[in-house]
Design a protein around this motif. Sequence first.
Motif, PDB file in Angstrom:
ATOM      1  N   MET A 136     -68.241  63.757  62.940  1.00 29.94           N
ATOM      2  CA  MET A 136     -68.458  62.610  62.051  1.00 29.94           C
ATOM      3  C   MET A 136     -69.241  63.038  60.815  1.00 29.94           C
ATOM      4  SD  MET A 136     -67.862  59.199  62.129  1.00 29.94           S
ATOM      5  CE  MET A 136     -67.472  59.026  60.407  1.00 29.94           C
ATOM      6  N   GLN A 151     -62.151  58.857  62.379  1.00 32.60           N
ATOM      7  CA  GLN A 151     -63.200  59.557  63.130  1.00 32.60           C
ATOM      8  C   GLN A 151     -64.291  58.588  63.578  1.00 32.60           C
ATOM      9  OE1 GLN A 151     -63.492  62.256  64.695  1.00 32.60           O
ATOM     10  NE2 GLN A 151     -65.674  62.100  65.204  1.00 32.60           N
ATOM     11  N   PHE A 152     -64.560  57.581  62.749  1.00 36.50           N
ATOM     12  CA  PHE A 152     -65.572  56.594  63.117  1.00 36.50           C
ATOM     13  C   PHE A 152     -65.160  55.867  64.405  1.00 36.50           C
ATOM     14  CE2 PHE A 152     -67.515  52.324  62.848  1.00 36.50           C
ATOM     15  CZ  PHE A 152     -68.831  52.711  62.964  1.00 36.50           C
TER      16      PHE A 152
END
Lengths: 172, 275
Positions: A136, A151-152
């Motif tokens: 992240m 990705q979050f």
Amino acid sequence: MLRKSILAAGACAVAAGAVLMSNSVVPTSHASDLQVADAHEMAAVKQRQQTMKDVGGNMKIIAEFVKASKGSAAEASAAAAKIGELATSIPEIFEVKATLEQMDTVGKNRSKPEIWSDWDGFLERGKVLEDEAAKMAAVLNSGDAGTIQAQFATFGKEGCGGCHTTYRGPET
Amino acid sequence: MVEDLSEDAAVSDAVQRGAYVFRAAGCHSCHTDTKGGGAPLAGGRALKTPFGTFYSPNITPHPVYGIGAWSDEDFEAALRHGVSPDGDPYYPSFPYTSYTGMSDEDIADLQAYLFAQEPVETQNKPHDLDFPYSLRFTLGLWKTMFFEAGAYQEDDQKDAAWNRGAYLTRHLGHCGECHSPRGFLGAVDDSLELAGNPEGPDGGKVPNLTPAENGLAGWSESDIAGALKIGITPEGDFLGDSMGEVIEHGTSHLSDDDLTAIAIYLKSLPANSGP
């Protein structure tokens, strides 16, 4: 190791206090053993809760950047790196066993017994948080909005939610 | 059922639609004993409640231990009316009280999906209930007191998104089954629907979903959709435990439109600070 001996020393001090008190107030030594165990566990629980609070606070910084473009990518990336760092303390801060059932009377504690019955699985989860936080932090610096969003979601689901689903109990 | 299922394009469409209904209806979490390493949908998951412990049944299409021998009518009777193929009433731990509002098409699609799954040979485990809840014959009386069957009727004063949200929240998603308090007879008090449950399954407190101060007052529609999609709360916490399972197997797979519809519906409710 150092932390352990400090805890042990603390526990002895509390034990001494409890024994002194038990002469006048608490009728059995059994009851004072119980008090010592609780003080020791309570300290562990407090430390855990503070660490998780810190993880949450940093997560909020990242979420606000990802969802509402508040703050900067650099700040969000630093928050992700901080979560990765906090994640490395998971094996240590969960070492003392104090579960939901045991801690019923001493406040909010949502650790499930599965943490200790499945210790290796739990530690793997901690490692996932560490790795996903590092990814992240890197992705936030890369600047691509789509990759950051993706990705979050993975970071949150795998790093936080996945562990909470198996190892954190409900609010009581 | 017809023999050439795989050849029939209409049936495979139904299976595909059913897969989505299955997610929205959250069947997986309760009908899979994840903790005990049970096969998907083979049942046996314990649901601890103030009335005792329920064990979910096998809903794979196994002809003996699952629902493989059920007719279309049997399947509809179970979801719409809470009646087993033998004619026995179900305990409301099976949320037919919510599923009764499902559309005919969703019920048929869900059945098609379940019948397309792998049959598993796992025997059902009997419930372990406290007296007097253990007396199944009392369920008939319970149903006449607390249950009314019927598909959801759209409110034409509201728009399509609100109606979809109401359908997903109150019927398919059966959110109120855990998020509402129950009386001593186990029925949800209508005046407190979705206002939280201090005595939820497995001894937990289940949060208030109405826009009250102790509920979702501080949450925006996108906060609610985000929580259902990836589990995040506005505080940066991530939901876990039983809601984590609901998100993992259910709501995270729903469309953004459906998640927004749920959020619109919840934000439209009157604020109710609960029991």
